[in-house]
Structures are given as C-alpha cells and as structure tokens.
Design a protein around this motif. Structure first.
Motif, PDB file in Angstrom:
ATOM      1  N   CYS A 113       0.992  -1.447   0.115  1.00  0.00           N
ATOM      2  CA  CYS A 113      -0.125  -0.055   0.036  1.00  0.00           C
ATOM      3  C   CYS A 113       0.960   1.192   0.058  1.00  0.00           C
ATOM      4  N   SER A 114       0.434   2.332  -0.798  1.00  0.00           N
ATOM      5  CA  SER A 114       1.279   3.260  -0.919  1.00  0.00           C
ATOM      6  C   SER A 114       0.711   4.554  -1.402  1.00  0.00           C
ATOM      7  N   THR A 115       1.117   5.938  -1.132  1.00  0.00           N
ATOM      8  CA  THR A 115       0.160   7.057  -1.274  1.00  0.00           C
ATOM      9  C   THR A 115       1.223   8.276  -1.702  1.00  0.00           C
ATOM     10  N   GLU A 116       0.810   9.091  -2.310  1.00  0.00           N
ATOM     11  CA  GLU A 116       1.572  10.330  -2.676  1.00  0.00           C
ATOM     12  C   GLU A 116       2.216  11.029  -1.624  1.00  0.00           C
ATOM     13  N   LEU A 135      -0.727  -1.245   9.505  1.00  0.00           N
ATOM     14  CA  LEU A 135       0.999  -0.922   9.845  1.00  0.00           C
ATOM     15  C   LEU A 135       0.856   0.515   9.554  1.00  0.00           C
ATOM     16  N   PRO A 136       1.836   1.126  10.447  1.00  0.00           N
ATOM     17  CA  PRO A 136       2.203   2.360  10.271  1.00  0.00           C
ATOM     18  C   PRO A 136       2.831   2.575   8.891  1.00  0.00           C
ATOM     19  N   ALA A 137       2.672   3.903   8.246  1.00  0.00           N
ATOM     20  CA  ALA A 137       3.121   4.309   7.157  1.00  0.00           C
ATOM     21  C   ALA A 137       4.717   4.659   7.180  1.00  0.00           C
ATOM     22  N   VAL A 138       5.746   4.106   6.371  1.00  0.00           N
ATOM     23  CA  VAL A 138       7.032   4.223   6.496  1.00  0.00           C
ATOM     24  C   VAL A 138       7.392   4.766   5.018  1.00  0.00           C
TER      25      VAL A 138
END
Length: 590
Positions: free
Chosen positions: A468-471, A494-497
């Motif tokens: 999962c990813s984002t701008e 999960l936390p965004a890293v």
C-alpha cells in the motif's frame, strides 16, 4: 417642469438643470411617458399633446430637448389617457430644432383625441474606451456635457451589473469587469450599482459626492456572441450578431438565434471559451426558450480550437424552421486552494481578469455552507472546516459576496470590485484531502502471476506481499489492509513508512482468496482523514507439486481405463468365436 439628470457636484454646491416647457410623465424613466407642454407661460400650467398633431420629427426634437436618444416608440395613450387639458396647436417641427416650442405651429382645436405616448431610446452617452474593440475597455459616461471615467462609490460592482452595460452597448455577454488604478486622482462620474440594475439610462444613476477617484471601472464584453434567458452568465439561448458585413454601422447589426441542427459540440466549445466559461455541459434545442426570432442562416464548422465563433468556417444553409440552440457551459477553472500539499485544502484563491488573487469575504456571511460550494466545485467532497486567516496578505484580493456563492452558477458572478486591502483570507479544508492510495502486489513476491484487470493469482503454499502506498503529501499516518470474502472480512494495520506499507502472507491457502483494499488514515489539521484504494481481486491456484501429482493420478487413471476397455473387448470377441459352429449346424438341419 421636467428635471432630467444633470446633477453636478462643484465646490459643495448642487446645480440642477430642468427643461422649462416640456416633460414626460407616468413613464418608466426619464426618457418615456405621456408628453406634456406648458400651455400658458403666464399661468404656468401643463397640457397634453394630441397624437394626431404629432409626428416623428416632432418626437425627435422632444427627445433631444430632454437629453435622451432618438425616439423609439410613438403611440397614443401609451402612458395613460387622462382627461387633462389638451394643447390646442399642431407642431410643425423640421427635426433639427433644439426645443419643441421653437418649432412652427398652427392653431387646430381638437374636440377629443389620444394624448401622445413617447419613448426615447437611451442616449448615446456610454462607451468603453482603450480596449481591443468597442465592447471592451474603460467605462466612460457623457453627463452634463462632459465625458468622464466612471467609478462605483458603494463597491458592489460585479459581473451582473456590468452585463447591463454590455446590453446597453448592444454588445454580447459580459466576460469580465474590474477596476483600473491610476497614479493620481482624476475627475470621474460616480454611479450606484443598485440603480444600474433598475434604471433604463445610466445617467439616471449618477450620484453627487466626491468628484475625484484614483480608480475607474473596466468592462470586457463579447462583441458578437451572447447567451440570453439563462440562469447565469454561462448559460442561455445562443445569439449571434446577424450582420457583420459593416462593423462601423452598429444600427444595422441585429442579433439572431442559431439553429440547433447547424451546431455541434466543437462549435459549443468555441462559444464557451469565447465567453470565458468552462467546457460545454449541456447542448439542447429550445432549452432556454423557443422565441420566433430571426435565425442565423449559416452552418458553423468549427474545429474546436478557434478563439471566437465568427472565426470558424461556415457555409450557407437556409432553414425554414428549427429549434434555437440552448447552451450551458460549466463553471470555468477559476478557483483553487493553495498553500498546502493537497489541492483540497488551503487558502481560497480566484482567477479574475487573468490574475490569481486570494479571496476575501465581502458581506461577513461566509460559513460552512459557502465552503461546501467551493469543495463541490473542486470535486473535493464536502467542507470539513473553514476559517479566516489572521494575518493579511501582501497582495491584492478579490472580494466575494458569500450570499451570492450559495446560489450562483459561476463564482465569478459573486466578485465585487473594491480598493480595500485590509482583510482576512479564507482557509478551507475539504473531506477529500488525501490522494487515493495505490494497492499492488510486491515485485519480490514468489508464486504470484502478473496482475490482470485489477486481479492477481497466487499458487497454493507460496508467499505473497501486498504493498500500500500514497503520494508524499503529509508525513505519518497508517495503512489498513481490508480483506473480504462473501462470508467474512478481516483487516490488518501497519504504520506508514516513507508513505507506504507492506503486508506479508506466508504459505497461502484457499482461505486467502478474496478482495483486498488499502485505506490510508491520517490525523492532520485537527481532523481524521482517510482515503481508500481501488479493490484488488486475489485468487488461489494449486501449487506445482500438487499439479504434478494430479497430472500423474489423472494419467494413471486414463491408462487403467484404457486397459479395462481393451480387456472387455477381447472377452467379447472370444464369446462370439466359440458360438459360430453351433449356429451353423442348426442352419444346415433346417
């Protein structure tokens, strides 16, 4: 005694000029009404004029004497048929006289007749100068014999008021309006916006007050295209100037509707662009009226990239009867939220007259409902919050009427002109603050086939990873992976890293098949926001070992079946061979 608008402010002393022997009463303005003349200068009484004793040349003199334009309507009892004293002489004007009583007259007593009803046109006392055409430039007014620039004292000048000027000048739709700044004060005529909307002549709206100003009004109208009877400046029945052969002769130019059958989407794109509006959204015949007006006799053949409709190629195609074009253009791309990482949060800015400026609240009515309109127009959902910035900006602003924002089809209609620069800006946060996250299988996944049509296939027993990813808009946040089947739903967080997260699934089995979605969650601007990815469909297939075993079992089964069939065939043939002598002997005995 008729007082027509010749008010002048000079050294704080008011000067008034009235006509002394002619007046129009019971009309809709200073240039229309029932004609009355002083019947006896010694008695100072007024008398109506008999329609039978009055012609077009007489009317021209009256209109000129009252400071109005040429006579447009001359009809008996148009403004009342009162039993007033009648003028007992017949006027015999040549048309060049400066006053009606300067004309020759003859005695002709009348027993009964209709009084003269006269309507004079708006005088040629308004113009736009300094622009690319007669329909663009600085607004000037001829009043009290002097041409001067015009300014607005109440700072409520907007596109709808300017559109009135465009109509008076017989120009098309209003495209933009604003104020021009001057390095020093200059003498101007001050007019009231509310008066312009209601009066038939601009000079009726001149107000006394300050004679000088450092600003003046500018207007840009389209000169050959307009939309009429619509709900705003970007909708209406399309009309075009029907006679463009002689641009100098404005009196010979009239407006014609355009036939729906001769108009397509590319033609509509050109019109919307010419009027400063967005792309065409609705194109339908008779949408804004089906009047029996003259029809444009040519078919437009636009490529879609022309800057004006009359720049397009055309061909002659006379039509007996058809529906006029009804056109609705979308709201132009004139607003944005700036200063933040997302296009759906920040300080409200607007583009007007090709210039971007912050927006300020004019009538102190800005609220969540007003901000909702902005969020919807930006396709950013609904408003989460709206606040006023505490510190003023260093640049000029566009003032906007919040009461207008809630109902206007185009936000540019809500801009008002003002030289004020001390203000609080508008900050807006919309619900669709976050960009849509991306869901995808990790490139290092073993046993995962290439994703096709938003789906992927995983072999039984293998490992797979969903990313999962984002701008990179804002730091922090978390990703929630939601897995759902027809029977149940599970989720993992999960936390965004570095604006992403990876979810590992070892030793997959059939229970892992289903639909996966990524949800990015973030706490920012004192609010919780979330954004969901598109769905990703996962199917589980057998592993390679299992496929080999299944193939071997299938092959052995087929071999056993073939062997069984062969044995059955041999036994059948043996039985038939042993029975042949018996049957043969029996036939011989017979």
């Amino acid at each position: 005694m008729e007082c027509f608008p010749s008010l002048k402010h000079s050294s704080k002393v008011l000067e008034i000029t009235c006509s002394d022997s002619v007046r129009l009463v019971n009309g809709t303005g200073l240039c229309s009404g029932r004609l009355e003349v002083k019947s006896n200068q010694s008695n100072q009484s007024w008398s109506s004029v008999c329609e039978d004793d009055f012609d077009q040349q007489d009317a021209e003199v009256v209109c000129r004497e009252l400071g109005c334009g040429a006579p447009s309507v001359l009809q008996g009892a148009l403004y009342g048929d009162l039993e007033a004293p009648m003028w007992t002489k017949e006027f015999q004007c040549g048309g060049h006289e400066s006053a009606l009583l300067d004309c020759d007259s003859s005695g002709s007593a009348r027993d009964a007749c209709s009084p003269v009803g006269l309507t004079c046109s708006d005088p040629d006392d308004v113009r736009l100068v300094g622009g690319a055409s007669r329909c663009a430039g600085g607004l000037e007014l001829k009043h009290h014999g002097d041409w001067k620039a015009v300014d607005n004292p109440d700072s409520t000048w907007d596109l709808k008021v300017a559109a009135v000027i465009c109509r008076w000048l017989d120009c098309g739709s209003c495209i933009s309006t604003g104020k021009r700044s001057h390095s020093s004060e200059q003498s101007v005529w001050w007019i009231s916006s509310s008066c312009v909307r209601a009066k038939p002549a601009l000079k009726e709206c001149v107000t006394t007050g300050y004679e000088f100003s450092t600003t003046s009004l500018e207007i840009t109208c389209s000169d050959s295209v307009r939309l009429v009877n619509g709900t705003g400046l970007c909708s209406g029945r399309l009309e075009v100037k029907s006679n463009q052969s002689n641009q100098s002769d404005q009196s010979n130019q009239s407006w014609s509707s355009v036939c729906e059958d001769d108009f397509d989407q590319q033609d509509a794109e050109v019109v919307c662009r010419e009027l400063g509006c967005g792309a065409p959204s609705v194109l339908q015949g008779a949408l804004y009226g089906d009047l029996e007006a003259p029809m444009w006799t040519k078919e437009f053949q636009c490529g879609g990239n022309e800057s004006a409709l009359l720049d397009c190629d055309s061909s002659g195609s006379a039509r007996d009867a058809c529906s006029p074009v009804g056109l609705t253009c979308s709201d132009p791309d004139t607003i944005r939220l700036g200063g933040e990482a997302s296009r759906c949060a920040g300080t409200l800015e607007m583009r007007n007259q090709l210039e971007w400026r912050p927006v300020a609240d004019w009538d102190s009515g800005w609220d969540q409902t007003s901000a909702d309109v902005v969020c919807r127009k930006l396709d950013c959902g609904s408003a989460v919050s709206t606040t006023f910035t505490e510190n003023p900006f260093d640049r000029q602003v566009w003032w906007i009427k919040s009461s207008c924002v809630r109902s206007a089809a185009v936000l540019l209609e809500c801009v008002v002109t003002s030289a004020l620069e001390i203000y609080s800006g508008l900050d807006i946060i919309c619900s669709d603050l976050l960009a849509q996250p991306i869901i995808s299988p990790s490139p290092s996944t073993n046993g995962v086939s290439k994703a096709k049509q938003q789906g992927l296939q995983v072999l039984m027993g293998s490992d797979f990873t969903i990313a999962c990813s984002t701008e990179p808009q804002y730091p922090g946040g978390s990703f929630q992976l939601i897995f759902s089947t027809s029977n149940a739903a599970r989720n993992y967080t999960l936390p965004a890293v570095n604006h992403s997260a990876r979810f590992l699934f070892p030793a997959v089995d059939s229970a892992h098949g289903g639909e996966y979605r990524c949800v990015y969650r973030l706490y920012v601007f004192s609010h919780n926001f979330s954004s969901e990815s598109r769905p990703l469909r996962l199917t589980v297939s057998a592993s390679l070992t299992e496929l080999i075993i299944r193939s071997v079992v299938l092959l052995l089964g087929m071999m056993f079946l073939i062997a069984a069939l062969c044995c059955t065939s041999k036994v059948s043939r043996s039985i038939r061979t042993r029975g042949e002598p018996f049957f043969g002997a029996r036939r011989e005995e017979e």
